[in-house]
Motif scaffolding. Structure first.
Motif, PDB file in Angstrom:
ATOM      1  N   ALA A   9       0.835  -1.199   0.000  1.00 26.51           N
ATOM      2  CA  ALA A   9       0.000   0.000   0.000  1.00 26.51           C
ATOM      3  C   ALA A   9       0.874   1.256   0.000  1.00 26.51           C
ATOM      4  O   ALA A   9       2.109   1.180   0.067  1.00 26.51           O
ATOM      5  N   GLU A  10       0.221   2.419  -0.052  1.00 26.24           N
ATOM      6  CA  GLU A  10       0.935   3.696  -0.135  1.00 26.24           C
ATOM      7  C   GLU A  10       1.903   3.869   1.034  1.00 26.24           C
ATOM      8  O   GLU A  10       1.553   3.630   2.187  1.00 26.24           O
ATOM      9  N   ALA A  11       3.118   4.301   0.692  1.00 26.65           N
ATOM     10  CA  ALA A  11       4.168   4.465   1.704  1.00 26.65           C
ATOM     11  C   ALA A  11       4.729   5.882   1.685  1.00 26.65           C
ATOM     12  O   ALA A  11       4.608   6.609   0.694  1.00 26.65           O
ATOM     13  N   GLU A  12       5.349   6.227   2.793  1.00 23.05           N
ATOM     14  CA  GLU A  12       6.013   7.524   2.917  1.00 23.05           C
ATOM     15  C   GLU A  12       7.214   7.579   1.971  1.00 23.05           C
ATOM     16  O   GLU A  12       7.762   6.549   1.592  1.00 23.05           O
ATOM     17  N   GLU A  13       7.605   8.781   1.611  1.00 24.90           N
ATOM     18  CA  GLU A  13       8.834   8.980   0.847  1.00 24.90           C
ATOM     19  C   GLU A  13      10.009   8.804   1.808  1.00 24.90           C
ATOM     20  O   GLU A  13       9.859   8.921   3.020  1.00 24.90           O
ATOM     21  N   GLY A  14      11.183   8.543   1.263  1.00 23.77           N
ATOM     22  CA  GLY A  14      12.361   8.420   2.117  1.00 23.77           C
ATOM     23  C   GLY A  14      13.550   7.916   1.336  1.00 23.77           C
ATOM     24  O   GLY A  14      13.399   7.275   0.289  1.00 23.77           O
ATOM     25  N   SER A  15      14.720   8.193   1.852  1.00 29.35           N
ATOM     26  CA  SER A  15      15.941   7.795   1.150  1.00 29.35           C
ATOM     27  C   SER A  15      16.332   6.348   1.453  1.00 29.35           C
ATOM     28  O   SER A  15      16.976   5.696   0.641  1.00 29.35           O
ATOM     29  N   ASN A  16      15.928   5.828   2.614  1.00 25.97           N
ATOM     30  CA  ASN A  16      16.204   4.432   2.939  1.00 25.97           C
ATOM     31  C   ASN A  16      14.997   3.610   2.496  1.00 25.97           C
ATOM     32  O   ASN A  16      14.006   3.497   3.219  1.00 25.97           O
ATOM     33  N   ASP A  17      15.082   3.056   1.288  1.00 31.26           N
ATOM     34  CA  ASP A  17      13.922   2.417   0.666  1.00 31.26           C
ATOM     35  C   ASP A  17      13.331   1.292   1.508  1.00 31.26           C
ATOM     36  O   ASP A  17      12.123   1.170   1.618  1.00 31.26           O
ATOM     37  N   LEU A  18      14.166   0.475   2.124  1.00 27.33           N
ATOM     38  CA  LEU A  18      13.646  -0.658   2.896  1.00 27.33           C
ATOM     39  C   LEU A  18      12.972  -0.227   4.197  1.00 27.33           C
ATOM     40  O   LEU A  18      12.189  -0.978   4.765  1.00 27.33           O
ATOM     41  N   ALA A  19      13.249   0.986   4.668  1.00 25.48           N
ATOM     42  CA  ALA A  19      12.694   1.461   5.940  1.00 25.48           C
ATOM     43  C   ALA A  19      11.399   2.265   5.778  1.00 25.48           C
ATOM     44  O   ALA A  19      10.762   2.607   6.782  1.00 25.48           O
ATOM     45  N   ARG A  20      10.995   2.558   4.554  1.00 29.75           N
ATOM     46  CA  ARG A  20       9.797   3.370   4.336  1.00 29.75           C
ATOM     47  C   ARG A  20       8.559   2.676   4.901  1.00 29.75           C
ATOM     48  O   ARG A  20       8.352   1.494   4.691  1.00 29.75           O
ATOM     49  N   GLU A  21       7.739   3.435   5.632  1.00 28.43           N
ATOM     50  CA  GLU A  21       6.544   2.888   6.280  1.00 28.43           C
ATOM     51  C   GLU A  21       5.281   3.331   5.553  1.00 28.43           C
ATOM     52  O   GLU A  21       5.291   4.295   4.798  1.00 28.43           O
ATOM     53  N   LEU A  22       4.198   2.634   5.821  1.00 27.95           N
ATOM     54  CA  LEU A  22       2.915   2.989   5.233  1.00 27.95           C
ATOM     55  C   LEU A  22       2.435   4.333   5.761  1.00 27.95           C
ATOM     56  O   LEU A  22       2.619   4.655   6.942  1.00 27.95           O
ATOM     57  N   THR A  23       1.796   5.101   4.898  1.00 29.22           N
ATOM     58  CA  THR A  23       1.120   6.316   5.322  1.00 29.22           C
ATOM     59  C   THR A  23      -0.207   5.917   5.971  1.00 29.22           C
ATOM     60  O   THR A  23      -0.602   4.744   5.946  1.00 29.22           O
ATOM     61  N   ARG A  24      -0.912   6.879   6.501  1.00 25.98           N
ATOM     62  CA  ARG A  24      -2.238   6.595   7.062  1.00 25.98           C
ATOM     63  C   ARG A  24      -3.160   6.051   5.963  1.00 25.98           C
ATOM     64  O   ARG A  24      -3.893   5.083   6.170  1.00 25.98           O
ATOM     65  N   LYS A  25      -3.100   6.663   4.780  1.00 23.47           N
ATOM     66  CA  LYS A  25      -3.897   6.169   3.651  1.00 23.47           C
ATOM     67  C   LYS A  25      -3.472   4.744   3.294  1.00 23.47           C
ATOM     68  O   LYS A  25      -4.317   3.899   3.006  1.00 23.47           O
TER      69      LYS A  25
END
Length: 155
Positions: A9-25
């Motif tokens: 599902a939709e995830a936050e932006e970030g430079s560490n690709d494996l660490a990106r978490e889901l947004t509320r949406k």
């Protein structure tokens, strides 16, 4: 065998690709899709997720019992993902929570015979089934479902 391709599902932006978490949406998308899948999957399905946090978070909405496989990380190839999912020889349906572009490439290869850049939307599911009839393997697309189709409004 059934192979259910479920893009994270939709995830936050970030430079560490494996660490990106889901947004509320993204959490809402994953929750809606998991609820829909839970009513339709057989009990013996196997759930696979990549090492990416967003993939594991998406999978966890369906079940806490999932396997993490580096072979299906964001930079994976079609071949490595199909091998990791044991396509088409798995004994149980496989739900694979993964990433673009390989999700669309797998769908196009299994349905159309050639890997192309098809788009699997965030949080979306493509359900592909294979049966052998008269000694010939036949793949069919059972379902394409996106999270926005499960709600009255598509934010």
């Amino acid at each position: 065998m059934d192979l259910i391709l479920w893009r994270h599902a939709e995830a936050e932006e970030g430079s560490n690709d494996l660490a990106r978490e889901l947004t509320r949406k993204g959490q809402q998308q994953a929750g809606l899709m998991a609820a829909w899948l839970r009513l339709r999957l057989p009990r013996d399905f196997q759930l696979l997720a990549s090492e990416a946090r967003r993939s594991q978070q998406t999978a966890a909405f369906l079940s806490k019992n999932y396997r993490v496989l580096p072979e299906i990380n964001p930079d994976a190839t079609v071949e490595s993902v199909l091998k990791a999912s044991h396509w088409p020889d798995a004994r149980h349906p496989i739900v694979l929570v993964g990433h673009q572009p390989y999700m669309g490439m797998i769908a196009s290869q299994l349905i159309g015979g050639e890997a192309q850049m098809w788009n699997v939307k965030k949080g979306g599911v493509w359900w592909i089934s294979q049966r052998v009839r008269h000694g010939i393997a036949q793949n069919s697309l059972k379902l394409v479902l996106n999270p926005g189709m499960l709600t009255a409004s598509d934010d």
